[in-house]
Design a protein around this motif. Sequence first.
Motif, short mmCIF file in Angstrom:
data_model
loop_
_atom_site.label_atom_id
_atom_site.label_comp_id
_atom_site.label_asym_id
_atom_site.label_seq_id
_atom_site.Cartn_x
_atom_site.Cartn_y
_atom_site.Cartn_z
N ILE A 69 0.83 -1.20 0.00
CA ILE A 69 0.00 0.00 0.00
C ILE A 69 0.87 1.26 0.00
O ILE A 69 0.63 2.19 -0.78
N GLU A 118 1.35 4.26 -3.16
CA GLU A 118 1.24 5.71 -2.98
C GLU A 118 2.53 6.42 -3.35
O GLU A 118 2.52 7.37 -4.14
N GLN A 148 -5.52 6.39 -7.26
CA GLN A 148 -6.33 6.52 -6.05
C GLN A 148 -7.41 5.44 -6.00
O GLN A 148 -7.67 4.87 -4.94
N ALA A 149 -8.00 5.14 -7.15
CA ALA A 149 -9.00 4.07 -7.20
C ALA A 149 -8.35 2.72 -6.90
O ALA A 149 -8.91 1.89 -6.18
N THR A 150 -7.16 2.49 -7.45
CA THR A 150 -6.43 1.25 -7.19
C THR A 150 -6.10 1.13 -5.70
O THR A 150 -6.27 0.07 -5.09
N LEU A 151 -5.64 2.22 -5.11
CA LEU A 151 -5.34 2.22 -3.67
C LEU A 151 -6.58 1.90 -2.83
O LEU A 151 -6.51 1.09 -1.90
N SER A 152 -7.68 2.54 -3.16
CA SER A 152 -8.92 2.27 -2.42
C SER A 152 -9.31 0.81 -2.53
O SER A 152 -9.72 0.19 -1.55
N LEU A 153 -9.16 0.26 -3.72
CA LEU A 153 -9.49 -1.14 -3.94
C LEU A 153 -8.59 -2.04 -3.09
O LEU A 153 -9.07 -2.91 -2.36
N LYS A 160 -6.81 -1.34 -0.46
CA LYS A 160 -7.03 -1.14 0.97
C LYS A 160 -8.28 -1.88 1.46
O LYS A 160 -8.38 -2.21 2.64
N SER A 161 -9.21 -2.13 0.55
CA SER A 161 -10.46 -2.81 0.93
C SER A 161 -10.31 -4.32 1.05
O SER A 161 -11.15 -4.98 1.64
#
Length: 171
Positions: free
Chosen positions: A28, A32, A121-126, A128-129
Amino acid sequence: MTSSELKKTEYAPYFEGYVQAAKEADLIEELEICLHDFIRFVQNIPMDKFDYRYAEGKWTIKEIIQHLIDTERIFAYRALRISRNDQTPLPGFEENDYVANSNANERNLQGLLTEMAVVRQATLSLFKSFSKEQLLRTGIASNNTVSVRAIGFITIGHQKHHQQIYQERYL
């Protein structure tokens, strides 16, 4: 989680260089950090280089940025499907066809970098989920077994690979 935790059975041999490029970084954190490093790097490239090709038939810097965006979207889609335990084999894609139909050279640099940041940012959110169990799930993509977590490290390594090519062949 670092790339050293991956087993060789979690990705195709083709991706070994990408996984190694991700080094010992946390998945993660590195998703970033490497985005910010890449944007800073690109912003320091002289403007006259963005439409430059180092050889006939090679991509421009703008085309490579668009390629990174398209590929990251595809990788994230694969990670989503596999994380949800979808066992449908996922097809490969022809990167040259994507670039040829991207209109990247007609776009401005800031628009490309903004899109890349939004996609990351979308990849990170994914990522992280995902639970630990979901990160370990494997599926088939491009006729090879791949884990969700390997896709994350491959995404990082793919970006670093192209940044190195910029340095070696474009600047």
